[in-house]
Design a protein around this motif. Structure first.
Motif, PDB file in Angstrom:
ATOM      1  N   THR A  77       1.918   1.505  -0.072  1.00  0.00           N
ATOM      2  CA  THR A  77       0.388   1.000   0.552  1.00  0.00           C
ATOM      3  C   THR A  77      -0.795   2.365  -1.427  1.00  0.00           C
ATOM      4  N   GLU A  78      -1.215   1.309  -1.857  1.00  0.00           N
ATOM      5  CA  GLU A  78      -2.034   2.063  -2.736  1.00  0.00           C
ATOM      6  C   GLU A  78      -3.483   2.416  -2.513  1.00  0.00           C
ATOM      7  N   VAL A  79      -3.111   3.785  -3.609  1.00  0.00           N
ATOM      8  CA  VAL A  79      -4.635   4.487  -3.457  1.00  0.00           C
ATOM      9  C   VAL A  79      -5.314   4.387  -4.448  1.00  0.00           C
ATOM     10  N   LEU A  80      -7.219   3.994  -4.253  1.00  0.00           N
ATOM     11  CA  LEU A  80      -7.807   3.786  -5.236  1.00  0.00           C
ATOM     12  C   LEU A  80      -8.896   5.044  -5.288  1.00  0.00           C
ATOM     13  N   CYS A  81     -10.059   5.159  -5.934  1.00  0.00           N
ATOM     14  CA  CYS A  81     -10.987   6.207  -5.806  1.00  0.00           C
ATOM     15  C   CYS A  81     -11.957   4.582  -5.199  1.00  0.00           C
ATOM     16  N   ALA A  82     -12.948   5.358  -4.191  1.00  0.00           N
ATOM     17  CA  ALA A  82     -14.080   4.892  -3.741  1.00  0.00           C
ATOM     18  C   ALA A  82     -14.541   4.187  -4.808  1.00  0.00           C
ATOM     19  N   ARG A  83     -15.008   5.529  -5.234  1.00  0.00           N
ATOM     20  CA  ARG A  83     -16.330   5.093  -6.616  1.00  0.00           C
ATOM     21  C   ARG A  83     -16.376   4.135  -8.073  1.00  0.00           C
ATOM     22  N   CYS A  84     -14.825   4.351  -8.177  1.00  0.00           N
ATOM     23  CA  CYS A  84     -15.463   3.514  -9.380  1.00  0.00           C
ATOM     24  C   CYS A  84     -13.848   2.139  -9.062  1.00  0.00           C
ATOM     25  N   GLY A  85     -13.042   2.750  -8.288  1.00  0.00           N
ATOM     26  CA  GLY A  85     -11.665   1.213  -8.101  1.00  0.00           C
ATOM     27  C   GLY A  85     -10.929   1.941  -8.882  1.00  0.00           C
ATOM     28  N   GLY A  86     -10.593   3.019  -9.321  1.00  0.00           N
ATOM     29  CA  GLY A  86      -9.444   3.204  -9.914  1.00  0.00           C
ATOM     30  C   GLY A  86      -8.250   3.372  -9.301  1.00  0.00           C
ATOM     31  N   HIS A  87      -7.263   3.394 -10.345  1.00  0.00           N
ATOM     32  CA  HIS A  87      -5.891   3.450  -9.498  1.00  0.00           C
ATOM     33  C   HIS A  87      -5.681   4.935  -9.398  1.00  0.00           C
ATOM     34  N   LEU A  88      -5.115   5.694  -8.104  1.00  0.00           N
ATOM     35  CA  LEU A  88      -4.470   6.998  -8.804  1.00  0.00           C
ATOM     36  C   LEU A  88      -3.613   7.453  -8.038  1.00  0.00           C
ATOM     37  N   GLY A  89      -2.293   6.164  -7.621  1.00  0.00           N
ATOM     38  CA  GLY A  89      -1.757   6.421  -6.877  1.00  0.00           C
ATOM     39  C   GLY A  89      -1.408   5.494  -5.123  1.00  0.00           C
ATOM     40  N   HIS A  90       0.066   5.831  -4.355  1.00  0.00           N
ATOM     41  CA  HIS A  90       0.014   5.630  -3.457  1.00  0.00           C
ATOM     42  C   HIS A  90       0.356   6.783  -1.503  1.00  0.00           C
ATOM     43  N   VAL A  91      -0.028   6.249  -1.408  1.00  0.00           N
ATOM     44  CA  VAL A  91       0.667   7.163   0.481  1.00  0.00           C
ATOM     45  C   VAL A  91       1.508   6.849   1.011  1.00  0.00           C
ATOM     46  N   PHE A  92       2.829   7.561   1.520  1.00  0.00           N
ATOM     47  CA  PHE A  92       3.085   7.220   2.297  1.00  0.00           C
ATOM     48  C   PHE A  92       2.816   8.757   3.523  1.00  0.00           C
ATOM     49  N   SER A  93       4.277   7.820   4.446  1.00  0.00           N
ATOM     50  CA  SER A  93       4.281   8.399   6.133  1.00  0.00           C
ATOM     51  C   SER A  93       5.419   9.504   5.806  1.00  0.00           C
ATOM     52  N   ASP A  94       5.938  10.195   4.526  1.00  0.00           N
ATOM     53  CA  ASP A  94       6.404  11.167   5.405  1.00  0.00           C
ATOM     54  C   ASP A  94       6.392  12.593   4.621  1.00  0.00           C
ATOM     55  N   GLY A  95       4.964  12.444   4.525  1.00  0.00           N
ATOM     56  CA  GLY A  95       4.586  13.995   4.438  1.00  0.00           C
ATOM     57  C   GLY A  95       4.922  15.422   5.288  1.00  0.00           C
ATOM     58  N   PRO A  96       4.258  16.604   5.373  1.00  0.00           N
ATOM     59  CA  PRO A  96       4.525  17.230   6.242  1.00  0.00           C
ATOM     60  C   PRO A  96       2.949  17.385   6.988  1.00  0.00           C
ATOM     61  N   LYS A  97       3.625  18.157   7.950  1.00  0.00           N
ATOM     62  CA  LYS A  97       2.317  18.784   9.172  1.00  0.00           C
ATOM     63  C   LYS A  97       0.968  19.337   8.467  1.00  0.00           C
ATOM     64  N   PRO A  98      -0.298  19.173   8.966  1.00  0.00           N
ATOM     65  CA  PRO A  98       0.279  18.217  10.382  1.00  0.00           C
ATOM     66  C   PRO A  98      -0.343  16.570  10.046  1.00  0.00           C
ATOM     67  N   THR A  99      -0.514  16.304   8.623  1.00  0.00           N
ATOM     68  CA  THR A  99      -1.252  14.981   8.790  1.00  0.00           C
ATOM     69  C   THR A  99       0.721  13.759   8.026  1.00  0.00           C
ATOM     70  N   GLY A 100       1.505  14.031   8.220  1.00  0.00           N
ATOM     71  CA  GLY A 100       2.307  13.375   8.379  1.00  0.00           C
ATOM     72  C   GLY A 100       2.203  12.438   6.329  1.00  0.00           C
ATOM     73  N   LYS A 101       1.335  12.847   5.848  1.00  0.00           N
ATOM     74  CA  LYS A 101       1.345  12.069   4.707  1.00  0.00           C
ATOM     75  C   LYS A 101       1.446  12.146   3.976  1.00  0.00           C
ATOM     76  N   ARG A 102       1.784  11.593   2.776  1.00  0.00           N
ATOM     77  CA  ARG A 102       2.305  11.930   1.205  1.00  0.00           C
ATOM     78  C   ARG A 102       1.057  11.590   0.268  1.00  0.00           C
ATOM     79  N   TYR A 103       0.079  11.689  -0.125  1.00  0.00           N
ATOM     80  CA  TYR A 103      -0.410  11.474  -1.317  1.00  0.00           C
ATOM     81  C   TYR A 103      -0.176  11.247  -2.165  1.00  0.00           C
ATOM     82  N   CYS A 104       0.569  10.485  -3.212  1.00  0.00           N
ATOM     83  CA  CYS A 104       1.767  10.756  -4.490  1.00  0.00           C
ATOM     84  C   CYS A 104       0.553  10.190  -5.116  1.00  0.00           C
ATOM     85  N   ILE A 105       0.379  11.178  -6.248  1.00  0.00           N
ATOM     86  CA  ILE A 105      -1.400  10.747  -7.304  1.00  0.00           C
ATOM     87  C   ILE A 105      -0.706  11.702  -8.721  1.00  0.00           C
ATOM     88  N   ASN A 106      -1.093  10.253  -9.047  1.00  0.00           N
ATOM     89  CA  ASN A 106      -0.716  10.090 -11.206  1.00  0.00           C
ATOM     90  C   ASN A 106      -1.726  11.587 -11.454  1.00  0.00           C
TER      91      ASN A 106
END
Ligand code: FE
Length: 138
Positions: A95-124
């Protein structure tokens, strides 16, 4: 400019404004080499903005060391600040993550992150600009 107004620029304009590496990542969905970016091991309280348009994206409070070599966050400041889309460039889709304002590619988000969200936004790092909080500047 309205807070949620989109920024649309030509490829030529982006090339002029961004560094070569920023352009490669933000506008061409590139990836910086792990452990090479200025923020993967970065500490300090503040806000990480989009390097393309300045939009506030992540807080240092949600940053954690994922060991991946890229700045990692378990949450985003606001879901409205980003867009997500499926990236099928690799055999296993991400799952690619993009800036909502300029459409820039930021990185990806994975579901192996820590609590409380369990998300890992892996960003350049190169897609981010850090703004240190006033109280953390002394
Ligand atoms: Fe942006």
């Amino acid at each position: 400019m309205a807070a949620d107004e989109k920024i649309v620029k030509s490829e030529e304009e982006w090339r002029t404004e961004l560094s070569e590496e920023q352009f490669r990542v933000l506008r061409q969905a590139g990836t910086e080499r792990p452990f090479s970016g200025k923020y993967y091991n970065h500490k300090g309280r503040g806000i990480y903005r989009c390097a393309g348009c300045g939009k506030e994206l992540f807080s240092s409070e949600d940053k954690f060391d994922s060991g991946s070599g890229w700045p990692s966050f378990f949450d985003v400041l606001s879901e409205k600040s980003i867009n997500k889309q499926i990236d099928t460039k690799l055999a296993r889709s991400r799952t690619e993550v993009l800036c909502a304002r300029c459409g820039g590619h930021l990185g990806h988000v994975f579901s192996d992150g820590p609590k409380p969200t369990g998300k890992r936004y892996c960003i350049n790092s190169v897609a981010l600009e850090f703004d240190r909080e006033e109280s953390d500047k002394n």
